[in-house]
Design an enzyme around this catalytic site. Structure first.
Site, short mmCIF file in Angstrom:
data_model
loop_
_atom_site.label_atom_id
_atom_site.label_comp_id
_atom_site.label_asym_id
_atom_site.label_seq_id
_atom_site.Cartn_x
_atom_site.Cartn_y
_atom_site.Cartn_z
N ASP A 89 -26.19 3.46 -73.74
CA ASP A 89 -26.15 4.73 -74.48
C ASP A 89 -25.86 5.93 -73.57
OD1 ASP A 89 -28.73 4.71 -73.34
OD2 ASP A 89 -29.65 5.68 -75.09
N GLY A 139 -46.46 2.00 -74.41
CA GLY A 139 -45.99 1.27 -73.22
C GLY A 139 -45.31 -0.04 -73.54
N GLY A 180 -42.32 -0.26 -74.92
CA GLY A 180 -40.87 -0.09 -74.93
C GLY A 180 -40.31 0.05 -76.33
N SER A 234 -42.57 5.08 -78.19
CA SER A 234 -43.64 5.92 -78.70
C SER A 234 -43.44 7.36 -78.23
CB SER A 234 -45.01 5.39 -78.29
OG SER A 234 -45.09 5.26 -76.91
N GLU A 270 -37.26 14.73 -72.96
CA GLU A 270 -37.38 13.64 -71.97
C GLU A 270 -36.83 14.08 -70.63
OE1 GLU A 270 -38.53 10.55 -71.83
OE2 GLU A 270 -38.95 10.05 -73.92
N ASP A 314 -32.84 6.36 -78.58
CA ASP A 314 -34.18 6.31 -79.16
C ASP A 314 -34.37 7.44 -80.17
OD1 ASP A 314 -34.35 4.43 -77.22
OD2 ASP A 314 -35.74 5.53 -75.93
N TYR A 337 -35.00 3.41 -63.93
CA TYR A 337 -34.06 3.84 -64.97
C TYR A 337 -33.09 4.88 -64.42
CZ TYR A 337 -32.38 5.34 -69.53
OH TYR A 337 -31.58 5.62 -70.61
C1 GLA Z 1 -34.69 3.69 -72.85
C2 GLA Z 1 -33.90 5.00 -73.00
C3 GLA Z 1 -32.70 4.81 -73.91
C4 GLA Z 1 -31.86 3.62 -73.49
C5 GLA Z 1 -32.72 2.39 -73.25
C6 GLA Z 1 -31.95 1.24 -72.66
O1 GLA Z 1 -35.26 3.32 -74.07
O2 GLA Z 1 -34.74 6.00 -73.52
O3 GLA Z 1 -31.93 6.00 -73.94
O4 GLA Z 1 -31.07 3.92 -72.37
O5 GLA Z 1 -33.82 2.65 -72.41
O6 GLA Z 1 -30.97 0.81 -73.54
#
Ligand code: GLA
Length: 389
Positions: free
Chosen positions: A39, A123, A125, A128, A161, A173, A223
């Site tokens: 994304d 936590g 994934g 939340s 974020e 998300d 990340y």
């Molecule tokens: C997290 C990030 C998203 C996306 C995913 C991986 O959830 O918030 O933007 O990059 O990881 O696909």
């Protein structure tokens, strides 16, 4: 009114007895069927809102303060209207709602009381944090009577974020928890934010999430590293003459031709982005034609790519996928979300399969890691909204 809501409204009244009339908002978490770590590379993702949500009770106060309460963590606190002004220290627990309020307006002149209650496992994934942020943005805009543009709302959530939590996330998300629709996933093109819904026949297919319980501290830094590595791959490819603005614009054949000239790390990250985007589009096509087995096979391929090329998986997630594969009714399985912990998503044939799946996975996880994993079946629900109190 569901029990969560009742509990929340009662608690709000007892914690803030001097508060004004309440309004109640909710925002779900999300799962992602496929299209991981693309994304922020201009790729396609296929998320859906889940039937677990953060509920927010909001009202005005006459104190010129923001007062917060969180029933899930049993925490409370209050902050000045200037929020992040000089000398202000915003405790971590209120970072997301405070960031959201600060982005809604910089010149608040009246106080609000906010009480949260979540049914989303933290936590795991399943976003939340996007849910807390989005419900606060949506609630605050609604309290102010301001118009809500859903795409702009997603972008504001993404800014929270980035600017307050320091995670250079993509927009999947926030987009998913806002645009969620019952029994539908959404194929989102993250280049231009155009999207279409994909109906999921819940009488035939179920999605089960298994939480590894690992909340790895590397999640944020790992990340951001991956994001930088993708930017580096893009810059190198452009330098070699690729006419692209995003990694996922590169076709698989073009990638194969240029890959040998890339350094090892960039070569792997770019391969993941290019192949994952193709898998997301193929998955969408196969699901539309009812080829569940073909679609499921792409989930395993996605996992292998996230493990080997993108290097964001961990042992627990690899094992969970491996154990799921031979179980009856399983179409496919993979790690989901940012990685370095969190959960797997497994696509299962509806019916008795889910019970057996949960028992088998639970037993194997227990014997390997000494504790039960959290297994939760998710139905696909609606995006952010207001509820009648
Ligand atoms: C997290 C990030 C998203 C996306 C995913 C991986 O959830 O918030 O933007 O990059 O990881 O696909």
């Amino acid at each position: 009114m569901n029990d969560h809501l009742k509990r929340l409204i009662e608690r709000h009244g007892s914690v803030f007895p001097d508060t004004g009339p309440v309004r109640v908002f909710f925002c779900p978490g999300r799962m992602n069927l496929i299209g991981e770590h693309v994304d922020y590379n201009g790729g396609h993702v296929l998320p859906a809102a889940i039937d677990r949500a953060v509920y927010l009770c909001m009202s005005r106060n006459a104190l010129k303060r923001f007062r917060f309460n969180d029933a899930s963590f049993d925490a409370s606190g209050d902050l000045p209207l200037s929020l992040f002004g000089a000398g202000a220290v915003v405790p971590k627990v209120w970072l997301y709602p405070a960031g959201a309020l600060a982005l809604v307006r910089s010149d608040w002149d009246e106080g609000l009381d906010l009480s949260f209650l979540s049914s989303i496992p933290p936590g795991a994934g399943v976003s939340s944090s996007a849910a807390v942020t989005t419900v606060t943005l949506y609630g605050a805009l609604s309290m102010l009577g301001l118009p809500i543009n859903t795409v702009e709302l997603a972008k504001l959530g993404q800014r929270v974020e980035r600017e307050y939590a320091g995670v250079a996330c993509g927009i999947m998300d926030q987009f998913a928890v806002i645009h969620g629709r019952k029994d539908s996933a959404m194929l989102l093109d993250t280049r231009d934010l155009s999207f279409e819904y994909l109906t999921i026949d819940s009488s035939r297919i179920h999605f089960v999430l298994v939480n590894s319980g690992v909340k790895h501290s590397l999640r944020e830094s790992g990340y951001n590293d991956r994001r930088r590595e993708c930017e580096s791959a893009l810059a190198l490819l452009r330098g070699m003459g690729a006419g692209i603005d995003h990694l996922c614009e590169l076709g698989p054949a073009e990638y194969e031709r240029m890959a040998p000239e890339l350094p090892a790390v960039e070569r792997k990250r770019a391969r993941h982005a290019v192949t994952e985007n193709a898998r997301a589009l193929d998955f969408h096509r196969l699901m539309r034609s009812g080829d569940n087995a073909g679609a499921g096979a792409l989930l395993y391929a996605s996992h292998a790519s996230l493990r080997d090329d993108f290097e964001v998986s961990i042992d627990e997630l690899d094992r969970l996928v491996e154990w799921a594969a031979p179980l009856p009714g399983v179409f496919g399985s993979r790690m989901m979300g940012g990685g370095f912990g969190g959960c797997t998503i497994t696509m299962l044939e509806a019916g008795a399969a889910a019970g057996e799946f949960a028992r088998e996975i639970g037993a194997r996880f227990q014997s390997a890691y000494g504790g039960p994993p959290q297994v939760f079946e998710c139905t696909i629900g609606e995006g952010v909204g207001e509820l009648a109190p």
